[in-house]
Scaffold this active site. Structure first.
Site, PDB file in Angstrom:
ATOM      1  CG  ASP A  73      -9.773  18.434  -9.583  1.00 29.56           C
ATOM      2  OD1 ASP A  73     -11.007  18.506  -9.422  1.00 29.56           O
ATOM      3  OD2 ASP A  73      -9.221  17.442 -10.079  1.00 29.56           O
ATOM      4  CG  ASP A 257      -1.690  16.734  -6.355  1.00 27.70           C
ATOM      5  OD1 ASP A 257      -1.252  17.766  -6.895  1.00 27.70           O
ATOM      6  OD2 ASP A 257      -2.309  15.855  -6.972  1.00 27.70           O
ATOM      7  CB  CYS A 295       9.575   4.193   8.080  1.00 29.04           C
ATOM      8  SG  CYS A 295       7.815   4.556   7.942  1.00 29.04           S
ATOM      9  CB  CYS A 297       4.380   3.716   8.859  1.00 27.00           C
ATOM     10  SG  CYS A 297       4.872   2.344   7.807  1.00 27.00           S
ATOM     11  CB  CYS A 300       8.240   0.361   8.907  1.00 24.17           C
ATOM     12  SG  CYS A 300       8.282   0.793   7.160  1.00 24.17           S
ATOM     13  CG  HIS A 326       6.499   2.547   3.769  1.00 18.21           C
ATOM     14  ND1 HIS A 326       7.300   2.926   4.824  1.00 18.21           N
ATOM     15  CD2 HIS A 326       7.177   2.873   2.633  1.00 18.21           C
ATOM     16  CE1 HIS A 326       8.428   3.431   4.351  1.00 18.21           C
ATOM     17  NE2 HIS A 326       8.384   3.411   3.021  1.00 18.21           N
TER      18      HIS A 326
END
Ligand SMILES: [Zn+2]
Length: 341
Positions: A73, A257, A295, A297, A300, A326
Site C-alpha cells: 500500500d 484483501d 475443505c 486443507c 480439515c 483453514h
C-alpha cells in the site's frame, strides 16, 4: 506485457502480510493455502526494519522466501487515519505528511515521491500512489479537497515512478492509483475519470468500503468501476466478508484483501461451506467433525473441531496456525470459484 498482467485477468484475494509475514504461517504454509499474492504495509515496514534494510537484504520477497506477487500500500490509508484520529502526532500538508512514530519517537516524512521510493526499496511488484484519505462522513468541501490532492499526488507518484525508475518498461512493476470521493457519487466518478486520463495499471477503491450499518457502499463502488478502463486491476481495498467479495466481484472488482480472514481465525471464527463456525463455543468440545467437510486443507484433513476447541481454549499457537490455514484456504477456494463464473 509483464507476467503481472495476470492481475488484470483473474480474481485474487490477498492476505495481509502487514510486516512481511502473515501471522502464524510460514511462507510454505501460505503457498499451500493457494495464495498467489500478498499485500504488505508500507508504513509499518518504513518504521521497522526500514526500507534501506529491506533493500540491503534483497527486498521483501527474498526476505520472506516468497515466490508469489507482492503488493504494497502507499502507507497513506493507515497514516492519515492515525493522524486524523489524533492517535499519532503529525501534520498533513499539500506535500504529504510528517509524523512521529509513537514507539521509537523518530520523525518521518511521507510524500508522493518518498512513498514510491519506499515501495521500490521494499521491492514490491505492484505499487500504489499516495492518496489523501480522510474519515467517513466528509463534508462536500473536504471531499473535494481530498479528491484534488489525491489527483495531484497521483501525478507526482507516476512522474517519480517513470522518471526515477523508468516505469513499468524498465522495472517490470505495475503502478496503481487510489480513487477517493467519499460518499459523493459524482466526485467518485470525477476522480476515477481524471485518474483514467493520467493512466494507471489499476484503480483501487479508496476510503471506507463499509457504511455505518456495516453494508458495502455498492453505489460508490459502482460509480468508480463505471469510469475506469476494463483491462486493469480493480482493487476493492479492505473487502471483506465472503458475501461482500461476491457482491464486489459482480460490480466489476477483481482484487480483494481483508484482515478479517486471519484475525477471525485467531479468534476462532471460521468461514465454512455451511456458514460461520465458532470453534470456541462449548458445543464444539465433543464435536468430532472437521471444521468444514468440504475443505481439503491441512486443518480439515487432520483435526477435529473438538481438538481445535481444546487447543484454542488453552492458547496453543498450533491452533492459531491451523485455523488461519483453514480460513485462508476457504477464501482462496471462494476466489477460484469466482474465476469460473
Ligand atoms: Zn479447511
Amino acid at each position: 506485457m509483464t507476467n503481472l498482467d495476470i492481475l488484470k485477468e483473474k480474481y485474487f484475494f490477498m492476505p495481509d502480510a502487514t510486516r512481511g509475514a502473515v501471522r502464524y504461517l510460514t511462507t510454505k504454509q501460505l503457498e499451500e493455502t493457494g495464495t498467489e499474492a500478498i499485500v504488505t504495509n508500507t508504513l509499518h515496514l518504513l518504521i521497522h526494519p526500514g526500507p534501506d534494510v529491506i533493500q540491503q537484504l534483497g527486498g521483501i520477497k527474498k526476505m520472506m522466501g516468497w515466490k508469489g506477487i507482492v503488493f504494497t500500500d502507499s502507507g497513506g490509508f493507515q497514516l492519515f487515519s492515525l493522524l486524523h484520529s489524533k492517535k499519532w502526532k503529525g501534520k498533513v500538508s499539500e506535500n504529504g505528511a510528517t509524523f512521529k512514530s509513537p514507539k521509537e519517537g523518530n520523525t518521518y516524512e511521507l510524500t508522493p515521491e518518498s512513498s514510491i521510493d519506499i515501495q521500490m526499496k521494499i521491492g514490491s511488484d505492484v505499487l500504489v500512489t499516495l492518496d489523501d484519505c480522510r474519515d467517513t462522513g466528509l463534508s462536500r468541501a473536504d471531499a473535494e479537497k481530498s479528491v484534488e490532492r489525491t489527483l495531484k499526488w497521483a501525478v507526482r507518484c507516476k512522474e517519480r515512478f517513470n522518471n526515477e525508475y523508468g516505469g513499468t518498461k524498465k522495472t517490470g512493476k505495475l503502478l496503481t492509483c487510489v480513487v477517493q470521493g467519499s460518499n459523493y457519487l459524482d466526485l467518485r466518478a470525477y476522480c476515477a475519470k481524471e485518474l483514467s486520463k493520467i493512466g494507471f495499471d489499476g484503480y483501487n477503491f479508496g476510503g471506507y468500503v463499509i457504511d455505518k450499518d456495516g453494508e458495502l457502499v455498492v453505489d460508490e463502488m459502482s460509480a468508480v468501476i463505471e469510469n475506469v478502463p476494463k483491462d486493469t486491476i480493480r482493487y476493492a481495498m479492505g473487502v471483506g466478508k465472503p458475501e461482500d467479495i461476491v457482491k464486489a466481484s459482480k460490480i466489476g472488482y477483481n482484487l480483494f484483501d481483508t484482515v478479517l480472514v486471519t484475525r477471525n481465525a485467531r479468534h476462532g471464527t471460521l468461514y465454512t461451506s455451511q456458514g460461520v463456525v465458532r470453534i470456541k463455543n462449548s458445543e464444539m468440545a465433543l464435536d468430532q467433525a472437521p471444521v468444514d467437510r468440504e475443505c481439503n486443507c491441512e486443518c480439515c484433513r487432520n483435526y477435529t473441531r473438538a481438538y481445535l476447541h481444546h487447543m484454542l481454549k488453552n492458547g496453543e499457537a498450533t491452533a492459531l496456525t491451523l485455523l488461519t490455514i483453514h480460513n485462508l484456504t476457504f477464501y482462496q477456494t471462494l476466489i477460484k470459484g469466482l474465476t469460473l463464473l
